[in-house]
Design a protein around this motif. Structure first.
Motif, PDB file in Angstrom:
ATOM      1  N   GLY A 272     -24.974 -20.438  -4.555  1.00 48.93           N
ATOM      2  CA  GLY A 272     -25.455 -21.615  -3.835  1.00 48.93           C
ATOM      3  C   GLY A 272     -24.645 -22.797  -4.344  1.00 48.93           C
ATOM      4  N   LEU A 273     -24.402 -23.793  -3.472  1.00 44.17           N
ATOM      5  CA  LEU A 273     -23.529 -24.906  -3.880  1.00 44.17           C
ATOM      6  C   LEU A 273     -23.993 -26.212  -3.243  1.00 44.17           C
ATOM      7  N   ARG A 274     -24.031 -27.262  -4.066  1.00 44.98           N
ATOM      8  CA  ARG A 274     -24.186 -28.632  -3.558  1.00 44.98           C
ATOM      9  C   ARG A 274     -22.990 -29.429  -4.073  1.00 44.98           C
ATOM     10  N   VAL A 275     -22.454 -30.318  -3.232  1.00 48.09           N
ATOM     11  CA  VAL A 275     -21.271 -31.095  -3.630  1.00 48.09           C
ATOM     12  C   VAL A 275     -21.511 -32.584  -3.384  1.00 48.09           C
ATOM     13  N   TYR A 276     -21.301 -33.356  -4.462  1.00 45.48           N
ATOM     14  CA  TYR A 276     -21.285 -34.810  -4.334  1.00 45.48           C
ATOM     15  C   TYR A 276     -19.818 -35.183  -4.114  1.00 45.48           C
ATOM     16  N   GLU A 277     -19.474 -35.538  -2.900  1.00 49.99           N
ATOM     17  CA  GLU A 277     -18.065 -35.722  -2.542  1.00 49.99           C
ATOM     18  C   GLU A 277     -17.538 -37.118  -2.911  1.00 49.99           C
ATOM     19  N   ARG A 278     -16.317 -37.135  -3.402  1.00 54.00           N
ATOM     20  CA  ARG A 278     -15.584 -38.397  -3.581  1.00 54.00           C
ATOM     21  C   ARG A 278     -15.513 -39.099  -2.230  1.00 54.00           C
ATOM     22  N   GLY A 279     -15.866 -40.374  -2.217  1.00 54.00           N
ATOM     23  CA  GLY A 279     -15.673 -41.179  -1.013  1.00 54.00           C
ATOM     24  C   GLY A 279     -16.671 -40.940   0.095  1.00 54.00           C
ATOM     25  N   ALA A 280     -17.673 -40.065  -0.133  1.00 55.75           N
ATOM     26  CA  ALA A 280     -18.650 -39.795   0.934  1.00 55.75           C
ATOM     27  C   ALA A 280     -20.057 -39.560   0.413  1.00 55.75           C
ATOM     28  N   GLY A 281     -20.222 -39.284  -0.892  1.00 55.87           N
ATOM     29  CA  GLY A 281     -21.533 -38.937  -1.435  1.00 55.87           C
ATOM     30  C   GLY A 281     -21.846 -37.475  -1.148  1.00 55.87           C
ATOM     31  N   GLU A 282     -23.148 -37.073  -1.339  1.00 50.20           N
ATOM     32  CA  GLU A 282     -23.464 -35.665  -1.131  1.00 50.20           C
ATOM     33  C   GLU A 282     -23.374 -35.337   0.362  1.00 50.20           C
ATOM     34  N   THR A 283     -22.663 -34.283   0.684  1.00 46.89           N
ATOM     35  CA  THR A 283     -22.559 -33.817   2.077  1.00 46.89           C
ATOM     36  C   THR A 283     -23.319 -32.496   2.205  1.00 46.89           C
ATOM     37  N   LEU A 284     -23.550 -32.054   3.437  1.00 50.47           N
ATOM     38  CA  LEU A 284     -24.287 -30.804   3.638  1.00 50.47           C
ATOM     39  C   LEU A 284     -23.430 -29.592   3.287  1.00 50.47           C
ATOM     40  N   ALA A 285     -22.123 -29.790   3.270  1.00 51.82           N
ATOM     41  CA  ALA A 285     -21.208 -28.704   2.880  1.00 51.82           C
ATOM     42  C   ALA A 285     -19.852 -29.312   2.548  1.00 51.82           C
ATOM     43  N   CYS A 286     -19.089 -28.615   1.704  1.00 55.22           N
ATOM     44  CA  CYS A 286     -17.736 -29.059   1.350  1.00 55.22           C
ATOM     45  C   CYS A 286     -16.858 -27.816   1.257  1.00 55.22           C
ATOM     46  N   GLY A 287     -15.888 -27.691   2.173  1.00 59.85           N
ATOM     47  CA  GLY A 287     -15.073 -26.477   2.227  1.00 59.85           C
ATOM     48  C   GLY A 287     -14.180 -26.308   1.008  1.00 59.85           C
ATOM     49  N   THR A 288     -13.456 -27.368   0.645  1.00 68.79           N
ATOM     50  CA  THR A 288     -12.606 -27.266  -0.553  1.00 68.79           C
ATOM     51  C   THR A 288     -13.471 -27.128  -1.795  1.00 68.79           C
ATOM     52  N   GLY A 289     -14.678 -27.709  -1.758  1.00 69.35           N
ATOM     53  CA  GLY A 289     -15.607 -27.559  -2.884  1.00 69.35           C
ATOM     54  C   GLY A 289     -16.063 -26.120  -3.042  1.00 69.35           C
ATOM     55  N   ALA A 290     -16.289 -25.454  -1.901  1.00 67.34           N
ATOM     56  CA  ALA A 290     -16.674 -24.028  -1.940  1.00 67.34           C
ATOM     57  C   ALA A 290     -15.533 -23.194  -2.527  1.00 67.34           C
ATOM     58  N   CYS A 291     -14.301 -23.486  -2.087  1.00 70.50           N
ATOM     59  CA  CYS A 291     -13.139 -22.758  -2.630  1.00 70.50           C
ATOM     60  C   CYS A 291     -13.017 -22.999  -4.132  1.00 70.50           C
ATOM     61  N   ALA A 292     -13.162 -24.265  -4.543  1.00 72.94           N
ATOM     62  CA  ALA A 292     -13.025 -24.612  -5.967  1.00 72.94           C
ATOM     63  C   ALA A 292     -14.096 -23.927  -6.806  1.00 72.94           C
ATOM     64  N   ALA A 293     -15.328 -23.908  -6.325  1.00 72.51           N
ATOM     65  CA  ALA A 293     -16.423 -23.282  -7.083  1.00 72.51           C
ATOM     66  C   ALA A 293     -16.191 -21.778  -7.245  1.00 72.51           C
ATOM     67  N   VAL A 294     -15.757 -21.134  -6.166  1.00 70.43           N
ATOM     68  CA  VAL A 294     -15.547 -19.677  -6.225  1.00 70.43           C
ATOM     69  C   VAL A 294     -14.398 -19.331  -7.176  1.00 70.43           C
ATOM     70  N   VAL A 295     -13.266 -20.037  -7.047  1.00 68.80           N
ATOM     71  CA  VAL A 295     -12.141 -19.674  -7.920  1.00 68.80           C
ATOM     72  C   VAL A 295     -12.449 -20.014  -9.375  1.00 68.80           C
ATOM     73  N   SER A 296     -13.234 -21.066  -9.602  1.00 63.77           N
ATOM     74  CA  SER A 296     -13.632 -21.386 -10.980  1.00 63.77           C
ATOM     75  C   SER A 296     -14.536 -20.285 -11.540  1.00 63.77           C
ATOM     76  N   GLY A 297     -15.463 -19.797 -10.719  1.00 67.07           N
ATOM     77  CA  GLY A 297     -16.358 -18.720 -11.155  1.00 67.07           C
ATOM     78  C   GLY A 297     -15.620 -17.418 -11.384  1.00 67.07           C
ATOM     79  N   ILE A 298     -14.641 -17.105 -10.521  1.00 63.47           N
ATOM     80  CA  ILE A 298     -13.839 -15.881 -10.691  1.00 63.47           C
ATOM     81  C   ILE A 298     -13.032 -15.973 -11.983  1.00 63.47           C
ATOM     82  N   ARG A 299     -12.465 -17.152 -12.214  1.00 66.94           N
ATOM     83  CA  ARG A 299     -11.635 -17.351 -13.412  1.00 66.94           C
ATOM     84  C   ARG A 299     -12.449 -17.167 -14.689  1.00 66.94           C
ATOM     85  N   ARG A 300     -13.756 -17.483 -14.593  1.00 64.26           N
ATOM     86  CA  ARG A 300     -14.627 -17.346 -15.769  1.00 64.26           C
ATOM     87  C   ARG A 300     -15.233 -15.954 -15.858  1.00 64.26           C
ATOM     88  N   GLY A 301     -14.837 -15.058 -14.922  1.00 62.68           N
ATOM     89  CA  GLY A 301     -15.333 -13.677 -14.974  1.00 62.68           C
ATOM     90  C   GLY A 301     -16.756 -13.531 -14.474  1.00 62.68           C
TER      91      GLY A 301
END
Ligand SMILES: N[C@H](CCC[C@H](N)C(=O)O)C(=O)O
Length: 277
Positions: free
Chosen positions: A205-234
């Protein structure tokens, strides 16, 4: 000036999309903020500008402006809407288009079921890529904000992301910690702040407080960043379903040196004309 626009959304992350191919557009920051204003203008999280390419290996150029008028490097939900827009406007009949962004090429493809898959390019974990002030590249960086100490993953998807692991999204301190981290001095160009709850190795599950917009209902690059960060941490497998407040997104990453793929919806809401002074 009478400015035609198309209102679109990807998982509730909403956009004003402008055709800069059939007309030359040069909007100043005040005009961009007016387009983004939900009371005095149209209202959106970001403004997306479609332009002719400036490089021979691209079909279009893609410029992104947050609702505060700041121009940024990348927008994932917007990339899916970009692909649907150029198709619906008759600007392209290709299923797959090559799109020039401030940080390289991305390749959206409209699938048979109407969903859009985007090759979002390679993630970059080096602090300098964000930029983030740190001595070296680490899977987790300690940071102090709002009087507390945290550990964050940092990832550039072209735009900068900080990712925090939380036990529960409902109690995550998004309103307090989002603004504090977004404007943290160690992020000279600010940062998008993702709060990730891991359900299992294939679902977050993901919530993103976006630069320049505040919290949005979804963030595509944020989803990519969260997944690759989680994969990198095993902590995650290579294919992950991301639950956002606006709906679900699929993100896949096969590991270092590989691009990130994202699949999700792109919806045209309405067309209009705004009187812009
Ligand atoms: N607020 C972001 C841009 C929009 C990203 C988001 N809407 C997405 O879907 O990736 C930034 O300042 O980098």
């Amino acid at each position: 000036m009478r400015l035609p626009f198309t209102k679109m959304q990807g998982l509730g992350n909403d956009f004003v999309v402008l055709d800069g191919v059939r007309q030359t557009l040069a909007l100043d920051r005040a005009q961009l903020r007016r387009l983004g204003d939900r009371h005095f203008g149209i209202g959106c999280d970001q403004i997306l500008l479609v332009e002719p390419p400036t490089r021979p290996d691209a079909d279009f150029r893609y410029r992104i402006f947050n609702a505060d008028g700041s121009e940024v490097e990348q927008c994932g939900n917007g990339a899916r809407c970009f692909a649907r827009f150029v198709r619906e406007q008759g600007l392209s009949d290709q299923a797959e288009i090559r799109v020039e962004t401030a940080r390289g090429l991305i390749v959206p493809r409209i699938e048979a079921d109407g969903q859009v898959t985007v090759d979002m390019g390679l993630p970059d974990f080096t602090p300098a890529a964000l930029p983030f002030i740190a001595d070296t590249d680490l899977p987790l960086h300690p940071i102090e904000a709002a009087g507390e100490r945290f550990e964050i993953g940092v990832v550039s998807m072209g735009n900068p992301h900080a990712v925090l692991l939380v036990d529960s999204l409902t109690s995550a301190p998004v309103e307090r910690l989002g603004p504090a981290l977004q404007a943290h001095p160690r992020f000279p160009r600010q940062v998008n702040v993702g709060f990730m709850q891991i359900h299992h190795r294939g679902r977050i599950g993901l919530r993103v407080y976006e630069r320049g917009a505040g919290e949005t209902l979804a963030c595509g690059t944020g989803a990519c960043a969260a997944v690759v960060s989680g994969i990198r941490r095993g902590l995650l497998d290579w294919q992950v379903t991301v639950e956002t407040r606006g709906g679900e997104l699929s993100v896949r990453w096969a590991g270092p040196g590989q691009p990130v793929a994202m699949t999700g919806p792109a919806v045209t809401v309405f067309h209009g004309v705004i009187e812009l002074d």
